[in-house]
Every structure is written in structure tokens, then in C-alpha cells.
Design a protein around this motif. Structure first.
Motif, mmCIF file in Angstrom:
data_model
loop_
_atom_site.group_PDB
_atom_site.id
_atom_site.type_symbol
_atom_site.label_atom_id
_atom_site.label_comp_id
_atom_site.label_asym_id
_atom_site.label_seq_id
_atom_site.Cartn_x
_atom_site.Cartn_y
_atom_site.Cartn_z
ATOM 1 N N GLN A 123 0.826 -1.210 0.000
ATOM 2 C CA GLN A 123 0.000 0.000 0.000
ATOM 3 C C GLN A 123 0.858 1.257 0.000
ATOM 4 O O GLN A 123 0.549 2.233 -0.703
ATOM 5 C CB GLN A 123 -0.937 -0.016 1.203
ATOM 6 N N ALA A 124 1.935 1.252 0.786
ATOM 7 C CA ALA A 124 2.826 2.408 0.814
ATOM 8 C C ALA A 124 3.448 2.645 -0.551
ATOM 9 O O ALA A 124 3.492 3.792 -1.048
ATOM 10 C CB ALA A 124 3.914 2.201 1.873
ATOM 11 N N GLU A 125 3.928 1.580 -1.163
ATOM 12 C CA GLU A 125 4.518 1.715 -2.498
ATOM 13 C C GLU A 125 3.478 2.220 -3.492
ATOM 14 O O GLU A 125 3.763 3.065 -4.343
ATOM 15 C CB GLU A 125 5.081 0.363 -2.951
ATOM 16 N N GLY A 126 2.247 1.698 -3.360
ATOM 17 C CA GLY A 126 1.189 2.124 -4.267
ATOM 18 C C GLY A 126 0.866 3.600 -4.126
ATOM 19 O O GLY A 126 0.658 4.299 -5.116
ATOM 20 N N LEU A 127 0.827 4.082 -2.893
ATOM 21 C CA LEU A 127 0.530 5.500 -2.672
ATOM 22 C C LEU A 127 1.624 6.387 -3.254
ATOM 23 O O LEU A 127 1.345 7.429 -3.856
ATOM 24 C CB LEU A 127 0.365 5.771 -1.180
ATOM 25 N N ILE A 128 2.869 5.980 -3.050
ATOM 26 C CA ILE A 128 3.982 6.756 -3.611
ATOM 27 C C ILE A 128 3.885 6.784 -5.135
ATOM 28 O O ILE A 128 4.036 7.839 -5.766
ATOM 29 C CB ILE A 128 5.330 6.172 -3.154
ATOM 30 N N SER A 174 10.413 0.749 7.051
ATOM 31 C CA SER A 174 11.606 1.593 6.918
ATOM 32 C C SER A 174 12.035 1.739 5.457
ATOM 33 O O SER A 174 12.385 2.843 5.014
ATOM 34 C CB SER A 174 12.760 1.031 7.750
ATOM 35 N N SER A 175 11.977 0.650 4.686
ATOM 36 C CA SER A 175 12.373 0.752 3.276
ATOM 37 C C SER A 175 11.391 1.608 2.491
ATOM 38 O O SER A 175 11.778 2.354 1.576
ATOM 39 C CB SER A 175 12.472 -0.644 2.652
ATOM 40 N N SER A 176 10.108 1.552 2.857
ATOM 41 C CA SER A 176 9.110 2.377 2.176
ATOM 42 C C SER A 176 9.279 3.846 2.525
ATOM 43 O O SER A 176 9.084 4.731 1.677
ATOM 44 C CB SER A 176 7.702 1.908 2.560
ATOM 45 N N VAL A 177 9.642 4.131 3.797
ATOM 46 C CA VAL A 177 9.898 5.516 4.195
ATOM 47 C C VAL A 177 11.114 6.059 3.450
ATOM 48 O O VAL A 177 11.134 7.213 3.015
ATOM 49 C CB VAL A 177 10.088 5.610 5.721
ATOM 50 N N VAL A 201 8.063 4.950 13.623
ATOM 51 C CA VAL A 201 8.415 4.134 12.474
ATOM 52 C C VAL A 201 9.885 4.363 12.188
ATOM 53 O O VAL A 201 10.353 5.508 12.235
ATOM 54 C CB VAL A 201 7.580 4.519 11.233
ATOM 55 N N GLU A 202 10.621 3.307 11.910
ATOM 56 C CA GLU A 202 12.023 3.481 11.550
ATOM 57 C C GLU A 202 12.129 4.053 10.152
ATOM 58 O O GLU A 202 11.239 3.907 9.330
ATOM 59 C CB GLU A 202 12.777 2.151 11.660
ATOM 60 N N GLY A 203 13.261 4.691 9.887
ATOM 61 C CA GLY A 203 13.478 5.326 8.609
ATOM 62 C C GLY A 203 13.460 6.838 8.761
ATOM 63 O O GLY A 203 13.216 7.375 9.847
ATOM 64 N N PRO A 204 13.711 7.579 7.675
ATOM 65 C CA PRO A 204 13.835 9.037 7.730
ATOM 66 C C PRO A 204 12.486 9.746 7.786
ATOM 67 O O PRO A 204 12.086 10.448 6.852
ATOM 68 C CB PRO A 204 14.587 9.359 6.431
#
Length: 370
Positions: A94-99, A117-120, A137-140
Motif C-alpha cells: 500500500q505504501a509503495e502504491g501510494l507513492i 523503513s524501506s518504504s519511508v 516508524v524506523e526510517g527518515p
């Protein structure tokens, strides 16, 4: 703080129904669009990702409150929504789809704090800032909105000790924690232990995967079998769903009177259990304040603005430093302050709470209409 600027893509004006559910984000979870799609000057789309719908608050309160506040702040902005229903792989899709669909900000509550984290990172690389909602959430990530989660645990534990009174010194309690897969849930437990350890004997501890009410019931059955019907003086339940499972197991074992049981989220059913004397307390987290702060962060980031005027503090994770954060105060709810908390804030009306099954208890609590 680094200011992020979303991509400004000119699109034709469009209005999408709040009720239309789309499969736009991929995966098996549920998705929907609401509001505009970035038409007009300053308009853009916010991607809203929720982790689960086991707790009724997410889609009953948080989602509509966030959507409403975003529209108040940015009439031409839209929200594209998806719920992973507890599945990590679905939420990543879903995150990839939104991006890929071109959202300019992500506002997300993660199934697992490491899982996205990879999606962020992918969002950051695409110029899409991410705000973590109700849990880190981990990530930037670019911002964080939640409650002081250790304080939630402390409030629950303090209420439990107060209910135990003199029995605390010799009593035994059971801890029914949520899954220890996120810093939020770890903080609940850490806050509770900071109060309970050394004050009362913790006879059994369970970490309930998926916040499952059924699993909490099963664990409580095991605790009763191991400790005896008279061997449990109180139960720390990390949220209202777990409290419901605990109480159903205690009632099935014919334990009377019920020992004090804590909770969290001030679910309607939990408020009714509190009135009936089955659950000792819950923790109310004013959803509107949290949703408003998150919406304000999302709109500011979508406009390329800093969060200095919104964030009260900063915090660090293992993967990001000085994250602008809003940490709100939770409120304990007992039978004595239901009217001054969830009723006063418009979460529930007296009529919603005091149904026929609860009417007598409501009258005894001074909550009924005359």
C-alpha cells in the motif's frame, strides 16, 4: 530541520466521493479516496496508512478527524486512504502504491515499526515526507504525533495499585501486554513496570500478538488455572480489547467480585464495562488533538513548510535524529469522570453509553437523564 517539498503535479479538477472504496494501493487491505486530488493552487494529496481495524478508534475517530482537519486547512487537498488490516506485506504494498500514485505526504501508523523503513526511505527519495502517527516508524520520518506512551502505562499501573490498596503488598497481578513489536507497545509496558515493580508481585506476564481479544481470554484462562480463582488480585491489561478478553475469562471462571482490570482507548464497550463495575479504568487519548496535529503536520510538509510552529519537541530513533514531535497527554477514565472526559469532548453521548443494558448502572453512577 530540513524542509521537504512535495512534487507539484498539475491535474484536472476532480471530486471523489468519501464512500468510494478503490483498490488503488494494491494488496488485500482496504483503500479509499476522499476530497480533492490536488486541484487548485496549493492542493495536493495526503496518503493515509493505518495498520489495523481491530481497535474501533482508528476508522471511527482518527480517519474522519484527520480527513476533516486536512480539508479545513487545505480545501483543495485530498486524502487517499488504505488499511493494512494487520498485515505487514499488505502495508508495504500500500505504501509503495501510494507513492506511485503521486501522493505528496505520507501519514502512517505502521503494523510493525521496522516493517516500513524501506518504504519511508523510498518516499524520501521520491520527495515525499512521512509522518508517523500514534507510533514510531524506523526510517527518515519527518514528523511524529502520538501520546506520551510511557505515561499511558504509568497511569494504568497507578490506577491498578490504587484499586488494590492494602492488598498490593501481598497481592498478585497478571500483566496482559500488547505485542512487543513497536516502540509504542514497549513504552506502555515499560511505563507500567516502572510503577509496578517492587510494589506488587507480577505472577504472570503475557505479550498478546495482534492485540487479540481471543488470545487474551485464552491467556487469562491459563493464568486462572495456574494461580487459582483466588490467586489473582488485579490485571494490568494494556488496552480495552485485551481487557474484554480478560474479563470474559474471569467471568467464565465465576470469579466474584472481579479484580480490578485496566484498559486503554476508552472504547464504548469499555466505558460501559466501567459503569457496570467490570473494568476499573481506561485511558482516554483525545483523538481530535492527535488527529489535528497530524493533519497540520501533513499540510505543512505538503506545502514545503517547517514544523517549528507545530512540534513541541524532538526525539530520536535508531535511524533518525531530531524528529519534530507532538506528544499529547493521556487522561485516565474511571466511573467518576466519564461525563467530564469522553462525554464532554463529544466522543460519546449519554444516550450512546446508557443503553437499556447499562441503564440501571448509569443511574447508579449519576449518568442517566433524570
Amino acid at each position: 530541520m530540513r524542509a521537504y517539498r512535495g512534487r507539484r503535479t498539475a491535474v484536472s479538477a476532480a471530486v471523489l466521493s468519501l464512500a468510494v472504496f478503490l483498490a488503488a494501493c494494491g494488496g488485500d487491505g482496504r483503500s479509499s479516496d476522499s476530497g480533492g486530488t490536488g486541484s487548485g493552487e496549493g492542493g495536493f494529496t495526503v496518503g493515509l496508512l493505518f495498520s489495523q481495524n481491530v481497535q474501533t478508534r482508528w476508522e471511527t475517530f482518527d480517519k474522519p478527524l484527520i480527513e476533516k482537519r486536512i480539508k479545513e486547512l487545505c480545501a483543495d487537498c485530498g486524502v487517499r486512504y488504505a488499511n493494512a488490516e494487520g498485515d505487514v506485506a499488505t502495508q508495504k504494498q500500500q505504501a509503495e502504491g501510494l507513492i506511485n500514485k503521486g501522493v505528496e505526504v505520507l501519514l502512517l501508523s505502521a503494523v510493525n515499526f521496522r516493517s516500513l523503513s524501506s518504504s519511508v526511505e523510498r518516499a524520501r527519495d521520491a520527495g515525499v515526507p512521512a509522518v508517523a502517527y500514534d507510533g514510531l516508524v524506523e526510517g527518515p520520518i519527518s514528523g511524529y504525533v502520538s501520546f506520551d506512551n510511557e505515561r499511558v502505562g504509568r497511569l494504568q499501573a497507578e490506577a491498578l495499585l490504587k484499586a488494590l490498596g492494602d492488598r498490593a503488598d501481598s497481592g498478585r497481578i497478571v500483566m496482559m501486554n500488547g505485542p512487543q513489536t513497536s516502540p509504542t507497545n514497549v513504552a506502555f509496558k515499560r511505563g507500567a513496570l516502572s510503577v509496578l515493580e517492587g510494589k506488587v508481585k507480577i505472577a504472570r506476564t503475557y505479550d498478546v500478538q495482534g492485540w487479540s481479544q481471543a488470545k487474551a481470554h485464552t491467556h487469562m484462562e491459563g493464568a486462572v488455572a495456574a494461580l487459582g480463582a483466588d490467586g489473582i488480585d488485579g490485571v494490568y491489561a494494556a488496552n480495552d480489547g485485551l481487557a474484554a478478553g480478560v474479563i470474559s475469562a474471569l467471568k467464565a471462571a465465576d470469579i466474584q467480585p472481579l479484580p480490578p482490570v485496566t484498559g486503554q482507548d476508552a472504547d464504548l464497550a469499555a466505558v460501559q464495562r466501567i459503569i457496570r463495575g467490570e473494568q476499573h479504568m481506561s485511558v482516554y487519548k483525545p483523538f481530535k488533538a492527535e488527529a489535528d496535529a497530524a493533519a497540520e503536520m501533513a499540510v505543512a510538509l505538503g506545502r514545503g513548510e517547517k514544523l517549528d510552529a507545530i512540534a513541541e519537541t524532538t526525539l530520536d530513533t535508531a535511524t533518525a535524529k531530531d524528529i519534530p514531535a507532538v506528544l499529547l497527554d493521556p487522561v485516565p477514565v474511571t466511573v467518576d469522570n466519564i461525563r467530564d472526559t469522553v462525554v464532554k469532548d463529544g466522543v460519546y453521548t449519554i444516550d450512546q453509553i446508557c443503553t437499556r443494558e447499562v441503564a440501571s448502572a448509569c443511574r447508579n453512577a449519576g449518568l442517566a437523564h433524570g
